[in-house]
Design an enzyme around this catalytic site. Structure first.
Site, PDB file in Angstrom:
ATOM      1  N   GLU A   1     -74.883 -51.251  -8.878  1.00 32.67           N
ATOM      2  CA  GLU A   1     -75.117 -49.862  -8.483  1.00 32.67           C
ATOM      3  C   GLU A   1     -75.454 -49.818  -6.996  1.00 32.67           C
ATOM      4  O   GLU A   1     -75.979 -50.779  -6.435  1.00 32.67           O
ATOM      5  CB  GLU A   1     -76.288 -49.264  -9.277  1.00 32.67           C
ATOM      6  CG  GLU A   1     -76.235 -49.520 -10.763  1.00 32.67           C
ATOM      7  CD  GLU A   1     -75.129 -48.770 -11.471  1.00 32.67           C
ATOM      8  OE1 GLU A   1     -74.602 -47.798 -10.900  1.00 32.67           O
ATOM      9  OE2 GLU A   1     -74.786 -49.147 -12.607  1.00 32.67           O
TER      10      GLU A   1
ATOM     11  N   ASP B   1     -66.901 -49.166 -20.691  1.00 34.90           N
ATOM     12  CA  ASP B   1     -66.919 -47.900 -19.957  1.00 34.90           C
ATOM     13  C   ASP B   1     -65.697 -47.803 -19.054  1.00 34.90           C
ATOM     14  O   ASP B   1     -65.105 -46.734 -18.902  1.00 34.90           O
ATOM     15  CB  ASP B   1     -68.177 -47.798 -19.093  1.00 34.90           C
ATOM     16  CG  ASP B   1     -69.376 -47.284 -19.861  1.00 34.90           C
ATOM     17  OD1 ASP B   1     -69.176 -46.699 -20.942  1.00 34.90           O
ATOM     18  OD2 ASP B   1     -70.507 -47.464 -19.389  1.00 34.90           O
TER      19      ASP B   1
ATOM     20  N   LYS C   1     -69.732 -39.117  -9.953  1.00 36.10           N
ATOM     21  CA  LYS C   1     -68.539 -38.268  -9.856  1.00 36.10           C
ATOM     22  C   LYS C   1     -67.540 -38.654 -10.955  1.00 36.10           C
ATOM     23  O   LYS C   1     -66.367 -38.923 -10.698  1.00 36.10           O
ATOM     24  CB  LYS C   1     -67.912 -38.396  -8.462  1.00 36.10           C
ATOM     25  CG  LYS C   1     -68.729 -37.698  -7.381  1.00 36.10           C
ATOM     26  CD  LYS C   1     -68.671 -36.192  -7.543  1.00 36.10           C
ATOM     27  CE  LYS C   1     -69.557 -35.469  -6.542  1.00 36.10           C
ATOM     28  NZ  LYS C   1     -70.979 -35.534  -6.893  1.00 36.10           N
TER      29      LYS C   1
ATOM     30  N   ASP D   1     -71.684 -39.950  -2.746  1.00 37.40           N
ATOM     31  CA  ASP D   1     -71.517 -40.600  -4.055  1.00 37.40           C
ATOM     32  C   ASP D   1     -70.308 -41.524  -4.058  1.00 37.40           C
ATOM     33  O   ASP D   1     -70.342 -42.620  -4.635  1.00 37.40           O
ATOM     34  CB  ASP D   1     -71.360 -39.550  -5.159  1.00 37.40           C
ATOM     35  CG  ASP D   1     -72.616 -38.722  -5.362  1.00 37.40           C
ATOM     36  OD1 ASP D   1     -73.714 -39.240  -5.081  1.00 37.40           O
ATOM     37  OD2 ASP D   1     -72.503 -37.559  -5.783  1.00 37.40           O
ATOM     38  N   LYS D   2     -69.230 -41.094  -3.428  1.00 36.43           N
ATOM     39  CA  LYS D   2     -68.019 -41.924  -3.380  1.00 36.43           C
ATOM     40  C   LYS D   2     -68.205 -43.133  -2.469  1.00 36.43           C
ATOM     41  O   LYS D   2     -67.622 -44.207  -2.710  1.00 36.43           O
ATOM     42  CB  LYS D   2     -66.828 -41.079  -2.921  1.00 36.43           C
ATOM     43  CG  LYS D   2     -66.207 -40.283  -4.040  1.00 36.43           C
ATOM     44  CD  LYS D   2     -65.435 -41.211  -4.960  1.00 36.43           C
ATOM     45  CE  LYS D   2     -65.633 -40.831  -6.394  1.00 36.43           C
ATOM     46  NZ  LYS D   2     -65.311 -41.884  -7.327  1.00 36.43           N
TER      47      LYS D   2
ATOM     48  N   LYS E   1     -68.421 -52.020 -12.188  1.00 37.89           N
ATOM     49  CA  LYS E   1     -68.453 -52.680 -13.496  1.00 37.89           C
ATOM     50  C   LYS E   1     -67.234 -53.572 -13.695  1.00 37.89           C
ATOM     51  O   LYS E   1     -66.101 -53.127 -13.490  1.00 37.89           O
ATOM     52  CB  LYS E   1     -68.498 -51.633 -14.613  1.00 37.89           C
ATOM     53  CG  LYS E   1     -69.745 -50.774 -14.594  1.00 37.89           C
ATOM     54  CD  LYS E   1     -69.722 -49.716 -15.682  1.00 37.89           C
ATOM     55  CE  LYS E   1     -70.982 -48.857 -15.653  1.00 37.89           C
ATOM     56  NZ  LYS E   1     -70.954 -47.784 -16.669  1.00 37.89           N
TER      57      LYS E   1
ATOM     58  N   ASP F   1     -76.614 -35.500   2.189  1.00 37.61           N
ATOM     59  CA  ASP F   1     -76.987 -35.627   0.779  1.00 37.61           C
ATOM     60  C   ASP F   1     -77.162 -37.102   0.439  1.00 37.61           C
ATOM     61  O   ASP F   1     -76.470 -37.962   0.986  1.00 37.61           O
ATOM     62  CB  ASP F   1     -75.904 -35.050  -0.145  1.00 37.61           C
ATOM     63  CG  ASP F   1     -75.770 -33.549  -0.019  1.00 37.61           C
ATOM     64  OD1 ASP F   1     -76.655 -32.836  -0.503  1.00 37.61           O
ATOM     65  OD2 ASP F   1     -74.773 -33.098   0.570  1.00 37.61           O
ATOM     66  N   ALA F   2     -78.051 -37.368  -0.511  1.00 33.68           N
ATOM     67  CA  ALA F   2     -78.181 -38.724  -1.043  1.00 33.68           C
ATOM     68  C   ALA F   2     -76.965 -39.048  -1.892  1.00 33.68           C
ATOM     69  O   ALA F   2     -76.339 -38.165  -2.479  1.00 33.68           O
ATOM     70  CB  ALA F   2     -79.462 -38.849  -1.871  1.00 33.68           C
TER      71      ALA F   2
ATOM     72  N   PHE G   1     -70.033 -27.393   9.097  1.00 33.29           N
ATOM     73  CA  PHE G   1     -70.188 -28.581   8.253  1.00 33.29           C
ATOM     74  C   PHE G   1     -70.128 -29.813   9.144  1.00 33.29           C
ATOM     75  O   PHE G   1     -69.243 -30.644   9.047  1.00 33.29           O
ATOM     76  CB  PHE G   1     -69.090 -28.604   7.191  1.00 33.29           C
ATOM     77  CG  PHE G   1     -69.201 -29.727   6.176  1.00 33.29           C
ATOM     78  CD1 PHE G   1     -70.357 -30.477   6.012  1.00 33.29           C
ATOM     79  CD2 PHE G   1     -68.117 -30.042   5.353  1.00 33.29           C
ATOM     80  CE1 PHE G   1     -70.448 -31.501   5.089  1.00 33.29           C
ATOM     81  CE2 PHE G   1     -68.184 -31.060   4.427  1.00 33.29           C
ATOM     82  CZ  PHE G   1     -69.347 -31.786   4.291  1.00 33.29           C
TER      83      PHE G   1
ATOM     84  N   HIS H   1     -67.709 -38.881   0.921  1.00 33.58           N
ATOM     85  CA  HIS H   1     -68.777 -38.205   0.187  1.00 33.58           C
ATOM     86  C   HIS H   1     -69.823 -39.261  -0.194  1.00 33.58           C
ATOM     87  O   HIS H   1     -69.477 -40.381  -0.574  1.00 33.58           O
ATOM     88  CB  HIS H   1     -68.208 -37.535  -1.062  1.00 33.58           C
ATOM     89  CG  HIS H   1     -69.202 -36.735  -1.829  1.00 33.58           C
ATOM     90  ND1 HIS H   1     -70.132 -37.326  -2.665  1.00 33.58           N
ATOM     91  CD2 HIS H   1     -69.427 -35.402  -1.897  1.00 33.58           C
ATOM     92  CE1 HIS H   1     -70.869 -36.385  -3.212  1.00 33.58           C
ATOM     93  NE2 HIS H   1     -70.464 -35.210  -2.760  1.00 33.58           N
TER      94      HIS H   1
ATOM     95  N   LYS I   1     -67.049 -54.471 -19.350  1.00 35.16           N
ATOM     96  CA  LYS I   1     -67.733 -53.209 -19.607  1.00 35.16           C
ATOM     97  C   LYS I   1     -66.693 -52.198 -20.065  1.00 35.16           C
ATOM     98  O   LYS I   1     -65.849 -51.748 -19.290  1.00 35.16           O
ATOM     99  CB  LYS I   1     -68.434 -52.686 -18.355  1.00 35.16           C
ATOM    100  CG  LYS I   1     -69.788 -53.317 -18.068  1.00 35.16           C
ATOM    101  CD  LYS I   1     -69.708 -54.753 -17.683  1.00 35.16           C
ATOM    102  CE  LYS I   1     -71.056 -55.295 -17.204  1.00 35.16           C
ATOM    103  NZ  LYS I   1     -70.978 -56.734 -16.913  1.00 35.16           N
TER     104      LYS I   1
ATOM    105  N   GLU J   1     -77.096 -56.196 -11.850  1.00 34.32           N
ATOM    106  CA  GLU J   1     -77.019 -57.533 -12.438  1.00 34.32           C
ATOM    107  C   GLU J   1     -75.647 -58.141 -12.167  1.00 34.32           C
ATOM    108  O   GLU J   1     -74.630 -57.522 -12.495  1.00 34.32           O
ATOM    109  CB  GLU J   1     -77.258 -57.481 -13.959  1.00 34.32           C
ATOM    110  CG  GLU J   1     -78.604 -56.919 -14.366  1.00 34.32           C
ATOM    111  CD  GLU J   1     -78.649 -55.405 -14.318  1.00 34.32           C
ATOM    112  OE1 GLU J   1     -79.648 -54.852 -13.801  1.00 34.32           O
ATOM    113  OE2 GLU J   1     -77.665 -54.775 -14.748  1.00 34.32           O
TER     114      GLU J   1
END
Length: 423
Positions: free
Chosen positions: A67, A301, A275, A41-42, A295, A268-269, A260, A39, A299, A80
């Site tokens: 990113e 998160d 996700k 995003d993945k 990260k 898709d971008a 598909f 996918h 971090k 960074e």
């Protein structure tokens, strides 16, 4: 312009609407989803975590906030990074794309011909001074403010929600079928969704049956829709779905869009960190909003979300509750959590309440970022494999947040009694 209906017209519209979900009283449906490593995003998560691992492999103290984004044949890496490692970023990006399975433009991307843009700067000196400074490892501050969530439920051996556990198992099986060419028509991009019917039982609930399963698997042009459906039943569903939850009313939606073939970044971008529910608990328990991939463990998160899962799983594994959500919050440069919250949804063991569980957590776990990093050994290059299949409910030995700490309740009770006597 607004449309207005008379009362009799509104009644007619409501009366002709078919109720789709007629469940026994006390039953409810819950749905989770997951997506494959292919996918878009993945793919970006995997690229970002592959770069993080490359930095940590040479320099465990690397500070990484990486990113990625992709569309068509363009892949961008930005953020960074402060590290002593010598990292060939473009090579790592191409290798990551290849490992996911994008080796031909017909699949949605070709690692050999992709255009790679790298725009990386060093971490802000102000952030570095606030987080690390001259502090002892255990006293390093949080890399940012924020709240993190951990969750666990006793409905599966992995102490994960059944809906999301099945989604992750389906994604793993789809990937296995593609990589081992059990289904040679499969391409890297895929999505799944599972709906389970639950029954309430007092403060808790338990799964009754699988209500429906949806799979959308990218494919080549040579296979028919009916062949796809048959092979997904034979090679995927039969291998994953627990038969005690499947009945004659379970519904299957297999490649409902029919075609598909166009997938990956051409369909898709993609973007790192988009996700976050797939990465965690499939909609159960809540989410603090922060993404994980790309990260380093300073971090919170990432590191504090892993620790919160560790705490939640430990409470359930210790039979202190049947399910629980842990929230922990931090401030940038501050080592101690700003808050810790425990919600067992009324499933706490007899003789305990959430106040007791909160005390137990605070006495049993040191949730300073530096201590989390040390105890869970988070400076290792272990992150690329978390980018697909979820970060929780995993069995890999290096994921120490999945190894619960069985809490010594007798010792906690004795300590509490001693404190009360001293008052």
């Amino acid at each position: 312009m607004a449309t207005h209906y008379r009362l009799d017209e509104q009644h007619h519209l409501l009366s002709t609407h078919k109720t789709k979900f007629q469940l026994p009283k006390g039953h409810f449906l819950f749905t989770s989803e997951s997506v494959s490593a292919g996918h878009p995003d993945k793919l970006c998560d995997f690229i970002s975590d592959s770069i993080l691992d490359a930095c940590l492999e040479q320099d465990p103290n690397s500070k990484v906030a990486c990113e990625s984004a992709c569309k068509n044949s363009l892949v961008m890496v930005f953020g960074e990074i402060t590290t002593n490692a010598q990292v060939p970023y473009e090579t790592i990006v191409r290798e990551a794309i290849k490992n996911v399975g994008y080796d031909n433009i017909s699949k949605g991307l070709d690692y050999k011909n992709a255009s790679i843009i790298v725009s990386l700067d060093q971490q802000s000196r102000e952030i570095n001074q606030a987080v690390v400074g001259a502090k002892h490892e255990d006293e390093i501050g949080a890399g940012d403010q924020g709240l993190m969530i951990g969750y666990a439920s006793d409905e599966t051996p992995e102490l994960m929600p059944l809906t999301h556990h099945l989604c992750n198992k389906l994604i793993a099986r789809l990937q296995e079928c593609r990589e081992k060419e059990i289904c040679p028509w499969m391409r890297p991009d895929a999505k799944v969704q599972v709906t389970v019917e639950y029954k309430r039982d007092g403060a808790t609930f338990f799964p009754v049956r699988i209500h429906n399963v949806l799979i959308s698997q990218q494919h080549d042009e040579k296979i028919t829709h009916s062949e796809i459906q048959a092979e997904l039943h034979q090679h995927v569903l039969k291998h994953v779905l627990p038969q005690q939850y499947v009945d004659q009313h379970t519904q299957y939606h297999l490649n409902p869009s029919k075609a598909f073939t166009v997938g990956g970044p051409y369909g898709d971008a993609g973007l790192t960190g988009r996700k976050i529910i797939v990465d965690t608990y499939g909609g159960w328990g809540g989410h603090g909003g922060g993404a994980f991939s790309g990260k380093d463990p300073t971090k919170v998160d990432r590191s504090a979300a892993y620790a919160a899962r560790w705490v939640a799983k430990s409470l359930v594994a210790s039979k202190l509750c049947k399910r629980v959500m842990i929230q922990v919050a931090y401030g940038i440069g501050i080592s101690e959590p700003l808050s810790i919250s425990v919600n067992s949804y009324g499933t706490h063991a007899e003789g305990y309440d959430d106040d007791d569980l909160s005390e137990i957590v605070q006495e049993s776990f040191d949730l300073r970022p530096g201590v989390i990093i040390r105890e869970l050994k988070l400076r290792r290059p272990i992150y690329a494999k978390t980018a697909s299949g979820g970060h929780f409910g995993r069995t890999e030995a290096e994921f120490l947040w999945e190894k619960p700490r069985i809490i010594d309740i007798a010792a906690w009770k004795a300590n509490k009694e001693q404190q009360q006597q001293q008052k």
